[in-house]
Design a protein around this motif. Structure first.
Motif, mmCIF file in Angstrom:
data_model
loop_
_atom_site.group_PDB
_atom_site.id
_atom_site.type_symbol
_atom_site.label_atom_id
_atom_site.label_comp_id
_atom_site.label_asym_id
_atom_site.label_seq_id
_atom_site.Cartn_x
_atom_site.Cartn_y
_atom_site.Cartn_z
ATOM 1 N N ARG A 193 0.769 -1.058 0.015
ATOM 2 C CA ARG A 193 0.005 -0.232 -0.036
ATOM 3 C C ARG A 193 0.925 1.274 0.027
ATOM 4 O O ARG A 193 1.886 1.189 0.666
ATOM 5 C CB ARG A 193 -0.844 -0.074 1.108
ATOM 6 N N VAL A 194 0.239 2.354 -0.716
ATOM 7 C CA VAL A 194 0.949 3.607 -0.631
ATOM 8 C C VAL A 194 0.249 4.712 -0.140
ATOM 9 O O VAL A 194 -1.167 4.828 -0.339
ATOM 10 C CB VAL A 194 1.512 3.754 -2.206
ATOM 11 N N PHE A 195 0.740 5.591 0.819
ATOM 12 C CA PHE A 195 -0.236 6.739 1.488
ATOM 13 C C PHE A 195 0.469 7.732 0.895
ATOM 14 O O PHE A 195 1.543 8.252 1.114
ATOM 15 C CB PHE A 195 -0.028 6.444 2.841
ATOM 16 N N VAL A 196 -0.391 8.761 0.622
ATOM 17 C CA VAL A 196 -0.039 10.096 0.207
ATOM 18 C C VAL A 196 -0.366 11.343 1.303
ATOM 19 O O VAL A 196 -1.542 11.358 1.885
ATOM 20 C CB VAL A 196 -0.845 10.542 -1.184
ATOM 21 N N ASP A 197 0.651 12.140 1.668
ATOM 22 C CA ASP A 197 0.348 13.181 2.465
ATOM 23 C C ASP A 197 0.622 14.494 1.720
ATOM 24 O O ASP A 197 1.753 14.824 1.069
ATOM 25 C CB ASP A 197 1.306 13.024 3.717
ATOM 26 N N ASP A 198 -0.640 15.473 1.468
ATOM 27 C CA ASP A 198 -0.483 16.820 0.780
ATOM 28 C C ASP A 198 0.344 17.809 1.601
ATOM 29 O O ASP A 198 0.496 18.797 0.971
ATOM 30 C CB ASP A 198 -2.073 17.248 0.471
ATOM 31 N N THR A 199 0.654 17.297 2.803
ATOM 32 C CA THR A 199 1.450 18.268 3.576
ATOM 33 C C THR A 199 2.860 18.537 3.309
ATOM 34 O O THR A 199 3.540 17.606 3.089
ATOM 35 C CB THR A 199 1.198 18.027 5.044
ATOM 36 N N PRO A 200 3.288 19.782 2.886
ATOM 37 C CA PRO A 200 4.847 19.834 2.578
ATOM 38 C C PRO A 200 5.504 19.754 3.835
ATOM 39 O O PRO A 200 5.604 20.527 4.899
ATOM 40 C CB PRO A 200 4.744 21.249 2.242
ATOM 41 N N LEU A 201 6.456 18.806 3.926
ATOM 42 C CA LEU A 201 7.066 18.477 5.290
ATOM 43 C C LEU A 201 8.685 18.423 4.898
ATOM 44 O O LEU A 201 9.529 17.931 5.677
ATOM 45 C CB LEU A 201 6.743 17.069 5.776
ATOM 46 N N LEU A 202 9.191 18.633 3.710
ATOM 47 C CA LEU A 202 10.463 19.371 3.559
ATOM 48 C C LEU A 202 10.551 20.277 2.373
ATOM 49 O O LEU A 202 9.767 20.377 1.505
ATOM 50 C CB LEU A 202 11.105 17.821 3.108
ATOM 51 N N ASN A 203 11.785 20.620 2.422
ATOM 52 C CA ASN A 203 12.338 21.688 1.274
ATOM 53 C C ASN A 203 13.293 21.224 0.338
ATOM 54 O O ASN A 203 14.311 20.693 0.676
ATOM 55 C CB ASN A 203 12.858 22.935 2.042
ATOM 56 N N TYR A 204 12.844 20.788 -0.902
ATOM 57 C CA TYR A 204 13.577 20.417 -1.931
ATOM 58 C C TYR A 204 14.404 21.402 -2.411
ATOM 59 O O TYR A 204 13.789 22.235 -3.199
ATOM 60 C CB TYR A 204 12.713 19.621 -2.852
ATOM 61 N N ARG A 205 15.686 21.241 -2.499
ATOM 62 C CA ARG A 205 16.523 22.288 -3.038
ATOM 63 C C ARG A 205 16.761 22.074 -4.563
ATOM 64 O O ARG A 205 17.328 20.953 -4.820
ATOM 65 C CB ARG A 205 17.761 22.517 -2.286
ATOM 66 N N LEU A 206 16.504 23.013 -5.490
ATOM 67 C CA LEU A 206 16.663 23.087 -6.843
ATOM 68 C C LEU A 206 17.947 23.817 -7.385
ATOM 69 O O LEU A 206 17.671 25.122 -6.941
ATOM 70 C CB LEU A 206 15.501 23.459 -7.502
ATOM 71 N N HIS A 207 18.858 23.419 -7.807
ATOM 72 C CA HIS A 207 20.192 24.195 -7.997
ATOM 73 C C HIS A 207 20.902 23.530 -9.332
ATOM 74 O O HIS A 207 20.456 22.300 -9.620
ATOM 75 C CB HIS A 207 20.878 24.285 -6.893
ATOM 76 N N ASP A 208 21.784 24.101 -9.457
ATOM 77 C CA ASP A 208 22.310 23.395 -10.870
ATOM 78 C C ASP A 208 23.226 22.174 -10.664
ATOM 79 O O ASP A 208 23.310 21.534 -11.685
ATOM 80 C CB ASP A 208 23.773 24.640 -11.297
ATOM 81 N N ASN A 209 23.371 21.932 -9.477
ATOM 82 C CA ASN A 209 24.096 20.449 -9.282
ATOM 83 C C ASN A 209 23.337 19.253 -8.996
ATOM 84 O O ASN A 209 23.893 18.261 -8.736
ATOM 85 C CB ASN A 209 25.249 20.652 -8.151
ATOM 86 N N ASN A 210 21.994 19.393 -9.038
ATOM 87 C CA ASN A 210 20.856 18.493 -8.796
ATOM 88 C C ASN A 210 21.429 17.274 -9.752
ATOM 89 O O ASN A 210 21.537 17.586 -11.064
ATOM 90 C CB ASN A 210 19.698 18.805 -8.752
ATOM 91 N N VAL A 211 21.489 15.977 -9.185
ATOM 92 C CA VAL A 211 21.561 14.904 -10.217
ATOM 93 C C VAL A 211 20.126 14.534 -10.863
ATOM 94 O O VAL A 211 20.001 14.591 -12.000
ATOM 95 C CB VAL A 211 21.732 13.559 -9.130
ATOM 96 N N VAL A 212 19.115 14.684 -10.020
ATOM 97 C CA VAL A 212 17.692 14.878 -10.815
ATOM 98 C C VAL A 212 16.846 15.883 -10.201
ATOM 99 O O VAL A 212 16.783 16.155 -8.943
ATOM 100 C CB VAL A 212 17.066 13.179 -10.338
ATOM 101 N N GLY A 213 16.511 17.039 -10.953
ATOM 102 C CA GLY A 213 15.726 18.252 -10.417
ATOM 103 C C GLY A 213 14.207 18.051 -10.666
ATOM 104 O O GLY A 213 13.741 17.312 -11.549
#
Length: 302
Positions: A193-213
């Motif tokens: 089973r998979v559970f989805v939470d719509d609450t933002p609980l982390l800050n994903y950093r987007l920058h030039d060195n991301n392996v996958v952005g």
């Protein structure tokens, strides 16, 4: 208090690693162990950062040869110690204090505790300076086994999963290259089973060195050339791996769904079914997004 083992692959993590580690160690309401695999860094600064934390008994470091981000996380799955729950972490993000507690509370409420379970949360996107450039995703996902075969919803850093899922995946690792979090998600969806939470609980950093952005919605709209760009790891390949690894465990109905995706590049009828059937409706988005995915499917780019 439940234990969550965080699996972290590090490579030249000089800029944001301290902020990430501090945010993980500051998690509330759970016991955290951090299991780090250094993927062949050659920067003294990275070594110094990890050595500064080496006195913390909750942190365990392995210094290994370079394999690349995906393969490094697969090795972490292979070597992960015994734990009640697990989570992936990227070296440049920031976790909000209640991220792991919310996940554990969600998974513990499930009556079938012996099932493979996976939780993932929403996330903000921040820039290199830590400024929020997108507050979460207003998606209200409607995930199905059909759309999950070609859409991707959850980066690894948003996931928390139980030991049953780890053990399942560890005994069913494909021989060919694959993305660790994508395989984990599909394994959980079809076998547990998979559970989805719509609450933002982390800050994903987007920058030039991301392996996958993770692109912002604004950037996605500007990137029309993505329409003609094939996915690095084909959905048909994942479908074939699911059939190969879980052939004895899948239901007949699931085998039909997966088999159609496995052959969609070779059969026009399969492409039309996936592109136009209501059963394959997208998990979120409007008409333009649907048209975009229909074209990618018909052009064999997913």
């Amino acid at each position: 208090m439940q234990t969550v083992t965080v699996l972290l692959s590090v490579y030249k993590g000089t800029n944001y690693l301290i902020e990430l580690l501090d945010s993980i160690l500051s998690q509330e309401g759970v016991k955290v162990d951090i299991f780090i695999r250094d993927d062949g860094s050659d920067q003294e600064t990275t070594f110094k950062i990890l050595e500064d934390y080496s006195g913390n008994t909750n942190i365990h470091c392995l210094y290994e040869k370079n394999l690349g981000a995906g393969a490094s996380f697969v090795e972490l799955l292979r070597m992960a110690p015994e734990s009640e729950f697990y989570a992936f972490a990227d070296q440049d993000d920031v976790w909000l204090p209640g991220k792991l507690r919310k996940a554990v509370d969600t998974l513990q409420k499930v009556e079938t505790h012996d099932a493979p379970l996976l939780y993932f949360c929403n996330y903000n996107i921040i820039d290199g300076k830590g400024l929020i450039i997108q507050h979460g995703h207003e998606r209200h996902l409607k995930i199905t086994k059909q759309n999950a075969l070609f859409e991707s919803f959850a980066p690894g850093c948003s996931m928390v999963f139980n030991k049953n899922l780890l053990e399942l995946v560890r005994t069913h690792l494909p021989d060919q290259p694959f993305i660790h979090d994508r395989w984990l998600f599909l394994s959980a969806l079809f076998m547990g089973r998979v559970f989805v939470d719509d609450t933002p609980l982390l800050n994903y950093r987007l920058h030039d060195n991301n392996v996958v952005g993770c692109l912002t919605e604004k950037e996605k709209k500007k990137s029309f050339n993505r329409l003609l760009t094939p996915s690095s790891f084909s959905s048909s390949d994942y479908a074939k791996m699911l059939l190969s690894q879980y052939s004895q465990l899948l239901s007949d109905d699931d085998k039909v769904i997966i088999s159609r995706m496995a052959v969609y590049k070779d059969r026009f009828s399969a492409r039309c079914h996936i592109a136009f059937s209501p059963a394959y409706a997208l998990a979120y988005g409007g008409v333009l997004r649907r048209v975009y995915w229909m074209l990618r499917i018909l052009l064999k780019k997913v």
